[in-house]
Design an enzyme around this catalytic site. Structure first.
Site, PDB file in Angstrom:
ATOM      1  CE1 TYR A 147      29.474  28.065  41.296  1.00  0.00           C
ATOM      2  CE2 TYR A 147      31.444  28.986  42.336  1.00  0.00           C
ATOM      3  CZ  TYR A 147      30.558  27.937  42.149  1.00  0.00           C
ATOM      4  OH  TYR A 147      30.749  26.756  42.835  1.00  0.00           O
ATOM      5  N   GLY A 150      25.769  34.802  42.983  1.00  0.00           N
ATOM      6  CA  GLY A 150      24.621  33.885  42.944  1.00  0.00           C
ATOM      7  C   GLY A 150      24.615  32.985  44.167  1.00  0.00           C
ATOM      8  CE  LYS A 151      27.104  27.409  44.040  1.00  0.00           C
ATOM      9  NZ  LYS A 151      26.418  26.158  44.367  1.00  0.00           N
ATOM     10  NE  ARG A 188      35.501  21.723  38.532  1.00  0.00           N
ATOM     11  CZ  ARG A 188      34.509  21.405  39.365  1.00  0.00           C
ATOM     12  NH1 ARG A 188      34.588  21.691  40.629  1.00  0.00           N
ATOM     13  NH2 ARG A 188      33.443  20.783  38.923  1.00  0.00           N
ATOM     14  CB  SER A 191      40.026  17.904  35.262  1.00  0.00           C
ATOM     15  OG  SER A 191      39.592  19.212  35.493  1.00  0.00           O
ATOM     16  CG  ASN A 192      43.187  22.418  32.289  1.00  0.00           C
ATOM     17  OD1 ASN A 192      42.828  21.854  31.254  1.00  0.00           O
ATOM     18  ND2 ASN A 192      43.320  23.723  32.393  1.00  0.00           N
ATOM     19  CG  ASP A 208      54.728  33.451  40.406  1.00  0.00           C
ATOM     20  OD1 ASP A 208      53.630  32.958  40.750  1.00  0.00           O
ATOM     21  OD2 ASP A 208      55.383  34.226  41.122  1.00  0.00           O
ATOM     22  N   GLY A 209      52.832  30.539  39.215  1.00  0.00           N
ATOM     23  CA  GLY A 209      52.527  29.232  39.820  1.00  0.00           C
ATOM     24  C   GLY A 209      52.686  29.227  41.329  1.00  0.00           C
TER      25      GLY A 209
END
Ligand SMILES: NC(=O)c1ccc[n+]([C@@H]2O[C@H](COP(=O)([O-])OP(=O)(O)OC[C@H]3O[C@@H](n4cnc5c(N)ncnc54)[C@H](O)[C@@H]3O)[C@@H](O)[C@H]2O)c1
Length: 324
Positions: A147, A150-151, A188, A191-192, A208-209
């Site tokens: 990705y 490619g971009k 993502r 949405s998750n 750990d966020g």
């Protein structure tokens, strides 16, 4: 001369593409939406099908197509890791061959062509926030490379068609964008979290966020894309489009829980390979050259997104790949 243009939107049935089609139709343009429906479905644009100035074409951008258009927005490309890693060779082909085919079309028609590039071209950046002049830190052989590279190659092609053939181009580098119309199975983070929260299931936090992300609301982003396309020909970009406000993944999860009224639990999981720790756009250029900046705060945008997710029937959506 009429200001109505014939505009091709590749990836037009996707999350950003469908909203872009809506906005361009509102402005009275003739819109051709082209999509192979890899990560989207016809129902995303079903509400536009009976408009006299809307056309839908099922086509794959890796194959040439001949159309007469004034402008092209090139959005065709799977954008979520689970989707672009499903068939990495195809992902690279979509970015590279898609760019070649659409730049060729733009050259032939003397059309203006905008590339939906990405913040992923910065890879795991050592510079914060990232200005457009930063060349990035991408691992060319990692699982995200199909990705990212490619971009990056698509940006190179855009610049070379511009320099060599004087094609009128625009490049926007899009940072994390969310909103109504996201694919519920795209894996993502937004949405998750929302799907898990609404289903009352555990919410996975990778690491750990404390890694941060910036989240731009869909409508703000699409406004920025249109401004860039309509802007002066001496400003071709690349320009960053995104929301510079940073939130930790943990903060995002807590906000989703609050807005959805969910009692889901947060559970920690190992961090995936090459997952960037921090990413935030420097949008000085967009502010000064386009007079653009995000206007929708995360709480408001997320609230609308949660309500949209609440309103849809997940049974009407097909997971595009097994590894969503
Ligand atoms: N949403 C974001 O946060 C974000 C961030 C950075 C960049 N972008 C870029 O913006 C564009 C749109 O992203 P999105 O979030 O709407 O994703 P999306 O997956 O919803 O939309 C992409 C669309 O392209 C179509 N497509 C894929 N391969 C194709 C091919 N070979 N031929 C024709 N159509 C094809 C898909 O079916 C889908 O409708 C992508 O190019 C993406 O890389 C998005």
């Amino acid at each position: 001369m009429s200001s109505i243009k014939r505009i091709l939107v590749t990836g037009g049935a996707g999350f950003l593409g469908a909203h872009l089609c809506e906005r361009l139709l509102e402005r009275g343009h003739d819109v051709i939406c082209l999509d192979n429906f890899f990560t989207s479905q016809k129902s995303n644009v079903a509400h536009l099908l009976d408009r006299p100035n809307f056309e839908l074409i099922r086509h794959d951008v890796t194959l040439p197509i001949f159309l007469e258009v004034d402008e092209v927005y090139n959005l065709a490309c799977p954008a979520a890791p689970g989707h672009y890693q499903y068939n990495p060779i195809k992902t690279m082909k979509t970015s590279v061959m898609g760019a070649i085919n659409l730049l060729g079309m733009a050259k032939r028609c003397r059309a203006k062509v905008l590339q939906a590039s990405t913040s992923e071209i910065y890879g795991d950046p050592e510079v914060h926030p990232q200005p457009e002049s930063y060349c990035g830190m991408v691992n060319p052989i990692g699982p995200r490379a199909c990705y990212d590279e490619g971009k990056r190659a698509a940006e190179t092609l855009f610049m070379d068609y511009h320099r060599q053939n004087r094609v009128n181009i625009r490049i926007v580098r899009i940072f994390n964008t969310y909103g109504p119309g996201m694919h519920p199975f795209d894996g993502r983070v937004v949405s998750n979290f929302i799907c898990q929260a609404l289903a009352g299931k555990d919410i996975p936090i990778y690491g750990d966020g404390s890694q941060t992300r910036s989240f731009c609301y869909r409508d703000d982003l699409v406004e920025g894309m249109i401004r860039m396309m309509d802007g002066p020909d001496d400003f071709i970009g690349p320009v960053n489009l995104g929301n510079p406000e940073e939130f930790t993944i943990l903060e995002l999860a807590e906000l989703v829980l609050e807005l959805s009224g969910s009692r889901s639990k947060l559970v920690h999981k190992p961090l995936p390979v090459d997952d960037p720790v921090r990413r935030r756009p420097d949008i000085t250029l967009a502010k000064t050259r386009l007079g653009w900046q995000p206007t929708v705060p995360l709480r408001e945008g997320l609230g609308k997104t949660v309500e949209w997710f609440r309103s849809i029937d997940l049974g009407n959506y097909r997971p595009p790949t097994p590894n969503h």
